[in-house]
Design a protein around this motif. Structure first.
Motif, PDB file in Angstrom:
ATOM      1  N   THR A 156     -19.906  88.106  14.461  1.00 34.17           N
ATOM      2  CA  THR A 156     -20.522  87.546  13.281  1.00 34.17           C
ATOM      3  C   THR A 156     -20.490  88.722  12.171  1.00 34.17           C
ATOM      4  OG1 THR A 156     -22.699  88.340  13.939  1.00 34.17           O
ATOM      5  CG2 THR A 156     -22.155  86.132  14.701  1.00 34.17           C
ATOM      6  N   GLY A 157     -19.807  89.686  12.178  1.00 34.02           N
ATOM      7  CA  GLY A 157     -19.667  90.454  10.939  1.00 34.02           C
ATOM      8  C   GLY A 157     -20.612  91.717  10.977  1.00 34.02           C
ATOM      9  N   VAL A 158     -21.724  91.970  11.857  1.00 32.04           N
ATOM     10  CA  VAL A 158     -22.568  92.640  11.699  1.00 32.04           C
ATOM     11  C   VAL A 158     -22.259  94.202  12.069  1.00 32.04           C
ATOM     12  CG1 VAL A 158     -24.971  93.544  12.496  1.00 32.04           C
ATOM     13  CG2 VAL A 158     -24.614  91.130  12.117  1.00 32.04           C
ATOM     14  N   LEU A 159     -22.458  95.108  11.329  1.00 33.66           N
ATOM     15  CA  LEU A 159     -21.872  96.669  11.262  1.00 33.66           C
ATOM     16  C   LEU A 159     -22.890  97.379  12.060  1.00 33.66           C
ATOM     17  CD1 LEU A 159     -19.626  98.313  10.826  1.00 33.66           C
ATOM     18  CD2 LEU A 159     -20.780  99.036   8.584  1.00 33.66           C
ATOM     19  N   ARG A 160     -22.565  98.091  13.401  1.00 30.64           N
ATOM     20  CA  ARG A 160     -23.595  98.825  13.953  1.00 30.64           C
ATOM     21  C   ARG A 160     -23.131 100.164  14.017  1.00 30.64           C
ATOM     22  NH1 ARG A 160     -23.464 100.043  19.753  1.00 30.64           N
ATOM     23  NH2 ARG A 160     -21.768  98.631  19.906  1.00 30.64           N
ATOM     24  N   ARG A 161     -23.870 101.116  13.793  1.00 35.32           N
ATOM     25  CA  ARG A 161     -23.516 102.719  13.802  1.00 35.32           C
ATOM     26  C   ARG A 161     -24.133 103.322  14.900  1.00 35.32           C
ATOM     27  NH1 ARG A 161     -25.074 108.174  12.403  1.00 35.32           N
ATOM     28  NH2 ARG A 161     -23.659 109.131  11.140  1.00 35.32           N
ATOM     29  N   THR A 162     -23.390 104.051  15.722  1.00 41.27           N
ATOM     30  CA  THR A 162     -23.823 104.815  17.147  1.00 41.27           C
ATOM     31  C   THR A 162     -23.461 106.219  16.689  1.00 41.27           C
ATOM     32  OG1 THR A 162     -23.169 103.000  18.428  1.00 41.27           O
ATOM     33  CG2 THR A 162     -23.432 105.411  19.452  1.00 41.27           C
ATOM     34  N   SER A 163     -24.262 107.048  16.739  1.00 46.79           N
ATOM     35  CA  SER A 163     -24.284 108.551  16.556  1.00 46.79           C
ATOM     36  C   SER A 163     -23.374 109.093  17.893  1.00 46.79           C
ATOM     37  CB  SER A 163     -25.349 109.259  16.412  1.00 46.79           C
ATOM     38  OG  SER A 163     -25.303 110.497  15.915  1.00 46.79           O
ATOM     39  N   VAL A 164     -22.280 110.113  17.646  1.00 43.26           N
ATOM     40  CA  VAL A 164     -21.561 110.696  18.765  1.00 43.26           C
ATOM     41  C   VAL A 164     -21.473 112.093  18.284  1.00 43.26           C
ATOM     42  CG1 VAL A 164     -20.644 108.380  19.395  1.00 43.26           C
ATOM     43  CG2 VAL A 164     -19.409 109.848  17.725  1.00 43.26           C
ATOM     44  N   LEU A 170     -12.928 109.827  19.639  1.00 42.60           N
ATOM     45  CA  LEU A 170     -13.311 108.533  18.749  1.00 42.60           C
ATOM     46  C   LEU A 170     -12.333 107.618  19.346  1.00 42.60           C
ATOM     47  CD1 LEU A 170     -13.593 110.095  15.273  1.00 42.60           C
ATOM     48  CD2 LEU A 170     -15.373 109.107  16.894  1.00 42.60           C
ATOM     49  N   ARG A 171     -12.824 106.299  19.536  1.00 45.09           N
ATOM     50  CA  ARG A 171     -12.063 105.194  20.024  1.00 45.09           C
ATOM     51  C   ARG A 171     -12.520 103.894  19.534  1.00 45.09           C
ATOM     52  NH1 ARG A 171      -8.822 106.571  24.284  1.00 45.09           N
ATOM     53  NH2 ARG A 171      -8.795 104.431  25.081  1.00 45.09           N
ATOM     54  N   PRO A 172     -11.762 102.906  19.377  1.00 41.25           N
ATOM     55  CA  PRO A 172     -12.492 101.571  18.761  1.00 41.25           C
ATOM     56  C   PRO A 172     -13.478 101.166  19.630  1.00 41.25           C
ATOM     57  CG  PRO A 172     -10.191 101.403  18.886  1.00 41.25           C
ATOM     58  CD  PRO A 172     -10.461 102.755  19.492  1.00 41.25           C
ATOM     59  N   ILE A 173     -14.527 100.671  19.103  1.00 40.38           N
ATOM     60  CA  ILE A 173     -15.836 100.179  19.716  1.00 40.38           C
ATOM     61  C   ILE A 173     -15.983  98.741  19.379  1.00 40.38           C
ATOM     62  CG2 ILE A 173     -16.751 102.330  20.771  1.00 40.38           C
ATOM     63  CD1 ILE A 173     -18.760 102.136  18.681  1.00 40.38           C
ATOM     64  N   ASP A 174     -15.078  97.928  19.256  1.00 42.20           N
ATOM     65  CA  ASP A 174     -15.339  96.708  18.731  1.00 42.20           C
ATOM     66  C   ASP A 174     -15.728  95.544  19.716  1.00 42.20           C
ATOM     67  OD1 ASP A 174     -14.513  97.428  16.174  1.00 42.20           O
ATOM     68  OD2 ASP A 174     -12.144  96.990  16.640  1.00 42.20           O
ATOM     69  N   GLU A 175     -16.196  95.798  20.753  1.00 41.29           N
ATOM     70  CA  GLU A 175     -16.534  95.085  21.839  1.00 41.29           C
ATOM     71  C   GLU A 175     -17.987  94.420  21.372  1.00 41.29           C
ATOM     72  OE1 GLU A 175     -18.437  98.790  22.740  1.00 41.29           O
ATOM     73  OE2 GLU A 175     -16.268  98.222  22.447  1.00 41.29           O
ATOM     74  N   PRO A 176     -18.546  93.210  21.933  1.00 40.70           N
ATOM     75  CA  PRO A 176     -19.674  92.863  21.316  1.00 40.70           C
ATOM     76  C   PRO A 176     -20.833  93.760  21.731  1.00 40.70           C
ATOM     77  CG  PRO A 176     -18.732  91.033  22.867  1.00 40.70           C
ATOM     78  CD  PRO A 176     -17.864  92.336  22.937  1.00 40.70           C
ATOM     79  N   PHE A 177     -21.897  93.548  20.914  1.00 41.44           N
ATOM     80  CA  PHE A 177     -23.163  94.351  20.946  1.00 41.44           C
ATOM     81  C   PHE A 177     -23.574  94.093  22.462  1.00 41.44           C
ATOM     82  CE2 PHE A 177     -22.136  95.158  16.799  1.00 41.44           C
ATOM     83  CZ  PHE A 177     -23.112  94.941  15.832  1.00 41.44           C
ATOM     84  N   PRO A 178     -24.290  95.270  22.859  1.00 39.76           N
ATOM     85  CA  PRO A 178     -25.146  95.265  23.917  1.00 39.76           C
ATOM     86  C   PRO A 178     -26.249  94.393  23.816  1.00 39.76           C
ATOM     87  CG  PRO A 178     -24.451  97.516  23.721  1.00 39.76           C
ATOM     88  CD  PRO A 178     -24.123  96.631  22.459  1.00 39.76           C
ATOM     89  N   ASP A 179     -26.984  93.738  24.944  1.00 41.34           N
ATOM     90  CA  ASP A 179     -27.930  92.641  24.705  1.00 41.34           C
ATOM     91  C   ASP A 179     -29.289  93.595  24.192  1.00 41.34           C
ATOM     92  OD1 ASP A 179     -26.630  90.523  25.731  1.00 41.34           O
ATOM     93  OD2 ASP A 179     -27.647  90.763  27.678  1.00 41.34           O
ATOM     94  N   ASP A 180     -29.334  94.813  24.400  1.00 39.66           N
ATOM     95  CA  ASP A 180     -30.648  95.405  23.818  1.00 39.66           C
ATOM     96  C   ASP A 180     -30.294  96.013  22.447  1.00 39.66           C
ATOM     97  OD1 ASP A 180     -28.727  97.290  24.463  1.00 39.66           O
ATOM     98  OD2 ASP A 180     -30.049  98.820  25.134  1.00 39.66           O
ATOM     99  N   GLN A 181     -29.129  95.696  21.759  1.00 41.17           N
ATOM    100  CA  GLN A 181     -29.016  96.110  20.325  1.00 41.17           C
ATOM    101  C   GLN A 181     -28.387  94.910  19.603  1.00 41.17           C
ATOM    102  OE1 GLN A 181     -26.076  99.422  20.486  1.00 41.17           O
ATOM    103  NE2 GLN A 181     -26.839 100.575  22.063  1.00 41.17           N
TER     104      GLN A 181
END
Length: 191
Positions: A156-164, A170-181
């Motif tokens: 749906t176009g929502v951007l989510r940031r994960t600190s690493v 670095l690799r693409p993480i374009d999978e759907p958001f986990p349920d808890d996020q």
């Protein structure tokens, strides 16, 4: 794959002459351009892998870190930032593509061929991919990387940031958001 080399600073003169402070964007760009123009500084570290991008830390001190990154067309960093670090990239061999995130349209793609360099500030979000087989780029960050932000974009176009960690590949993480996020994903206000 990643590794560090302790002898690089003694072998690459420009690394021995670094100021004892955080570098500016123009200084970072000049640094990566100088190293890219010196094949003896980076050629010993070149290796390619379609599954895992190969990268080696040439230098790391309290103010700057310098990396050699090797690219194939299947290598992709995914969307990321460099947290509190400014950076610069010089292409030593081949060609890479810098993708810049654009809201409401396709990403802006900038092809960066060998011999070209660019810098960016701490506010920069981008994605890097290999454009040509056997490409090599030199990257420098100041202050040195410790954390980075890795981004995913939901369907749906929502951007989510994960600190690493800076040491994570670095690799693409374009999978759907986990349920808890998914607190913002697909949420509808019911009246």
């Amino acid at each position: 794959m990643t590794s560090t080399t302790d002898t690089a600073a003694t072998q690459v003169q420009v690394l021995n002459d670094l100021p004892a402070r955080v570098l500016t964007r123009p200084e970072l760009r000049d640094l990566v351009a100088a190293i890219a123009a010196d094949p003896a500084a980076w050629e010993p570290h070149v290796a390619y892998d379609d599954e895992h991008r190969h990268y080696v830390c040439l230098h790391r001190d309290a103010n700057v870190d310098v990396w050699v990154l090797c690219w194939t067309p299947s290598n992709d960093t995914g969307w990321h930032d460099h947290d509190v670090s400014s950076g610069a990239v010089a292409v030593a061999h081949g060609e890479v593509i810098e993708h810049n995130l654009v809201i409401g349209s396709a990403a802006l793609e900038i092809r960066v061929p060998a011999g070209q360099a660019f810098s960016f500030g701490t506010d920069h979000i981008h994605r890097m991919t290999g454009a040509a087989e056997g490409s090599v780029s030199i990257h420098a960050y100041s202050p040195p990387l410790w954390r980075m932000g890795q981004y995913a974009i939901s369907t749906t176009g929502v951007l989510r940031r994960t600190s690493v960690s800076y040491a994570d590949e670095l690799r693409p993480i374009d999978e759907p958001f986990p349920d808890d996020q998914e607190r913002l994903r697909d949420a509808q206000i019911q009246n």
